[in-house]
Design an enzyme around this catalytic site. Structure first.
Site, PDB file in Angstrom:
ATOM      1  N   GLY A  20       0.818  -1.218   0.000  1.00  0.00           N
ATOM      2  CA  GLY A  20       0.000   0.000   0.000  1.00  0.00           C
ATOM      3  C   GLY A  20       0.846   1.260   0.000  1.00  0.00           C
TER       4      GLY A  20
ATOM      5  CB  ILE B 250      -1.411   4.839   6.229  1.00  0.00           C
ATOM      6  CG1 ILE B 250      -2.574   5.648   6.835  1.00  0.00           C
ATOM      7  CG2 ILE B 250      -0.534   4.236   7.316  1.00  0.00           C
ATOM      8  CD1 ILE B 250      -3.633   4.805   7.531  1.00  0.00           C
TER       9      ILE B 250
ATOM     10  CG  ASP C 242       0.054   0.171  -3.958  1.00  0.00           C
ATOM     11  OD1 ASP C 242      -0.017   0.712  -2.834  1.00  0.00           O
ATOM     12  OD2 ASP C 242      -0.871   0.215  -4.803  1.00  0.00           O
TER      13      ASP C 242
ATOM     14  CG  LEU D 297      -1.509  -7.137  -1.893  1.00  0.00           C
ATOM     15  CD1 LEU D 297      -1.416  -5.991  -0.885  1.00  0.00           C
ATOM     16  CD2 LEU D 297      -0.640  -8.310  -1.436  1.00  0.00           C
TER      17      LEU D 297
ATOM     18  N   GLY E 277      -5.078  -1.657   1.678  1.00  0.00           N
ATOM     19  CA  GLY E 277      -6.446  -1.994   2.064  1.00  0.00           C
ATOM     20  C   GLY E 277      -7.439  -1.368   1.113  1.00  0.00           C
TER      21      GLY E 277
ATOM     22  CE1 TYR F 162     -11.503  -1.194   5.351  1.00  0.00           C
ATOM     23  CE2 TYR F 162     -12.641  -0.721   7.404  1.00  0.00           C
ATOM     24  CZ  TYR F 162     -11.536  -0.578   6.590  1.00  0.00           C
ATOM     25  OH  TYR F 162     -10.465   0.175   7.016  1.00  0.00           O
TER      26      TYR F 162
HETATM   27  N1  LIG Z   1      -7.800   6.199   6.191  1.00  0.00           N
HETATM   28  C1  LIG Z   1      -8.542   5.727   7.203  1.00  0.00           C
HETATM   29  O1  LIG Z   1      -9.435   6.434   7.725  1.00  0.00           O
HETATM   30  C2  LIG Z   1      -8.300   4.346   7.752  1.00  0.00           C
HETATM   31  C3  LIG Z   1      -8.917   3.979   8.950  1.00  0.00           C
HETATM   32  C4  LIG Z   1      -8.722   2.709   9.460  1.00  0.00           C
HETATM   33  C5  LIG Z   1      -7.917   1.808   8.765  1.00  0.00           C
HETATM   34  N2  LIG Z   1      -7.335   2.185   7.603  1.00  0.00           N
HETATM   35  C6  LIG Z   1      -6.501   1.198   6.902  1.00  0.00           C
HETATM   36  O2  LIG Z   1      -5.237   1.753   6.611  1.00  0.00           O
HETATM   37  C7  LIG Z   1      -4.707   1.101   5.454  1.00  0.00           C
HETATM   38  C8  LIG Z   1      -4.170   2.141   4.497  1.00  0.00           C
HETATM   39  O3  LIG Z   1      -5.252   2.885   3.986  1.00  0.00           O
HETATM   40  P1  LIG Z   1      -5.127   4.403   3.521  1.00  0.00           P
HETATM   41  O4  LIG Z   1      -6.053   5.164   4.352  1.00  0.00           O
HETATM   42  O5  LIG Z   1      -3.716   4.799   3.461  1.00  0.00           O
HETATM   43  O6  LIG Z   1      -5.793   4.298   2.075  1.00  0.00           O
HETATM   44  P2  LIG Z   1      -5.235   4.594   0.626  1.00  0.00           P
HETATM   45  O7  LIG Z   1      -6.343   4.319  -0.316  1.00  0.00           O
HETATM   46  O8  LIG Z   1      -4.594   5.929   0.589  1.00  0.00           O
HETATM   47  O9  LIG Z   1      -4.090   3.498   0.437  1.00  0.00           O
HETATM   48  C9  LIG Z   1      -4.395   2.142   0.210  1.00  0.00           C
HETATM   49  C10 LIG Z   1      -3.302   1.539  -0.651  1.00  0.00           C
HETATM   50  O10 LIG Z   1      -3.629   0.169  -0.885  1.00  0.00           O
HETATM   51  C11 LIG Z   1      -3.380  -0.107  -2.259  1.00  0.00           C
HETATM   52  N3  LIG Z   1      -4.203  -1.203  -2.742  1.00  0.00           N
HETATM   53  C12 LIG Z   1      -5.550  -1.206  -2.885  1.00  0.00           C
HETATM   54  N4  LIG Z   1      -5.950  -2.343  -3.454  1.00  0.00           N
HETATM   55  C13 LIG Z   1      -4.834  -3.082  -3.667  1.00  0.00           C
HETATM   56  C14 LIG Z   1      -4.602  -4.352  -4.233  1.00  0.00           C
HETATM   57  N5  LIG Z   1      -5.607  -5.096  -4.745  1.00  0.00           N
HETATM   58  N6  LIG Z   1      -3.345  -4.820  -4.301  1.00  0.00           N
HETATM   59  C15 LIG Z   1      -2.310  -4.048  -3.834  1.00  0.00           C
HETATM   60  N7  LIG Z   1      -2.466  -2.830  -3.289  1.00  0.00           N
HETATM   61  C16 LIG Z   1      -3.725  -2.353  -3.210  1.00  0.00           C
HETATM   62  C17 LIG Z   1      -3.730   1.188  -2.973  1.00  0.00           C
HETATM   63  O11 LIG Z   1      -3.177   1.244  -4.298  1.00  0.00           O
HETATM   64  C18 LIG Z   1      -3.185   2.226  -2.017  1.00  0.00           C
HETATM   65  O12 LIG Z   1      -1.838   2.527  -2.319  1.00  0.00           O
HETATM   66  C19 LIG Z   1      -5.820   0.232   4.888  1.00  0.00           C
HETATM   67  O13 LIG Z   1      -5.604  -1.104   5.274  1.00  0.00           O
HETATM   68  C20 LIG Z   1      -7.067   0.787   5.556  1.00  0.00           C
HETATM   69  O14 LIG Z   1      -8.093  -0.167   5.680  1.00  0.00           O
HETATM   70  C21 LIG Z   1      -7.494   3.438   7.076  1.00  0.00           C
END
Ligand SMILES: NC(=O)c1ccc[n+]([C@@H]2O[C@H](COP(=O)([O-])OP(=O)(O)OC[C@H]3O[C@@H](n4cnc5c(N)ncnc54)[C@H](O)[C@@H]3O)[C@@H](O)[C@H]2O)c1
Length: 281
Positions: A12, A17, A36, A58, A83, A162
């Site tokens: 990711g 994050i 990613d 993934l 994610g 989710y």
């Molecule tokens: N942002 C929030 O509010 C929040 C809250 C709780 C948990 N999270 C968790 O934090 C993690 C990071 O999320 P984020 O907020 O940075 O979101 P984001 O969308 O900015 O980043 C998610 C990353 O995952 C990658 N990704 C998505 N599908 C994929 C796949 N099939 N194969 C490989 N890579 C893939 C995307 O390309 C992206 O780079 C996630 O697991 C998310 O569930 C986020």
């Protein structure tokens, strides 16, 4: 740490994050292998960027296996950050957030050595999943295909999938910790609250704008991606060398502040004073 010379795999890393974490690690002099579905800029010369970018879906076992074939030992760490939010189809959400995370982590098991660290990223939303221990256990121990069938049997919408996917990460944590402990590798989980990343608008759609707003109102704001990246970086570091097998909620105090508010309301309703901090004086 003896594995310190090896790179850290960050999934990711193209956004949010994961991107913040990758930037922190590279700034601290650690080599990062980005995994990613989107490519991540690689470092050229003295510039910014990751050591290596591997494009991998993934949600697809074959894609993960092909990616595993391109990662050499020794690694010093693995951060499973990638994610998908609940605005995506349930099967993809379950696959990326849990099945792919587990498959990649197990696939890299023999490439992490003593002093290494694995971080799984879940969410505080995991606690809304109503599944019981036995049902979770059956999914966690099933192979990819069977786990997907079990996870989809009640035809969950994306949001439910989710919450389940993140609960499964929590449920798998003890088993993963025990597995890696045998070779001197720590495994921990980070569960963020709402964080200002490109995923947040999707959460507002799938979980409801009100729910996300209540979180900001309670804490004062949402987290910045770098604040969550800092927590993951800490768990990957030697400073966290005695922290193993825990889930660390990174929610700015949301859970505790809401519990305090509920407790205060109940106390007031029972005839007590609403003033904070006066009890027992
Ligand atoms: N942002 C929030 O509010 C929040 C809250 C709780 C948990 N999270 C968790 O934090 C993690 C990071 O999320 P984020 O907020 O940075 O979101 P984001 O969308 O900015 O980043 C998610 C990353 O995952 C990658 N990704 C998505 N599908 C994929 C796949 N099939 N194969 C490989 N890579 C893939 C995307 O390309 C992206 O780079 C996630 O697991 C998310 O569930 C986020």
């Amino acid at each position: 740490m003896s594995a310190a010379l090896g790179p850290v795999v960050v999934t990711g890393a193209a956004s949010g994050i994961g991107a913040a974490l990758a930037a922190r690690l590279t700034a601290a002099g650690r080599a990062v292998i980005a995994v990613d579905i989107r490519p991540v800029p690689e470092r050229t010369g003295e510039g910014a960027g990751v050591q290596r970018s591997l494009v991998c879906d993934l949600a697809d076992r074959d894609s993960i296996d092909a990616c595993l074939g391109q990662i050499d030992a020794p690694l010093s760490g693995l951060a499973n950050v990638a994610g998908l939010p609940g605005s995506h189809p349930a099967d993809k959400v379950l696959a990326v957030n849990f099945l792919g995370l587990k498959h990649l982590t197990l696939g890299l098991h023999d490439r992490l050595g003593p002093g290494g660290s694995v971080v799984l990223v879940s969410s505080i939303a995991a606690h809304r999943c109503p599944w019981g221990e036995a049902a979770l256990e059956s999914v966690v121990h099933a192979d990819w295909g069977h786990a997907l069938t079990l996870g989809l049997k009640d035809k969950p919408d994306g949001r439910t999938a989710y919450e389940l996917s993140k609960r499964l990460v929590h449920h798998w944590l003890p088993e993963a910790t025990a597995l890696f402990h045998a070779q001197g590798v720590r495994v921990n989980c980070v569960s963020p609250g709402p964080t200002e990343t490109p995923i947040l608008p999707d959460f507002k759609t799938s979980m409801g704008e009100d729910r996300i707003q209540v979180a900001a109102d309670t804490v004062g704001r949402h987290a910045a991606p770098d604040e969550i990246g800092a927590v993951i970086q800490f768990l990957l570091s030697d400073q966290a060398g005695w922290i193993n097998g825990i889930d660390l909620p990174a929610d700015g105090g949301l859970h505790t502040l809401r519990a305090a508010a509920v407790r205060r309301t109940a106390y007031t309703a029972a005839g007590g004073s609403a003033a904070v901090g006066t009890a027992g004086r």
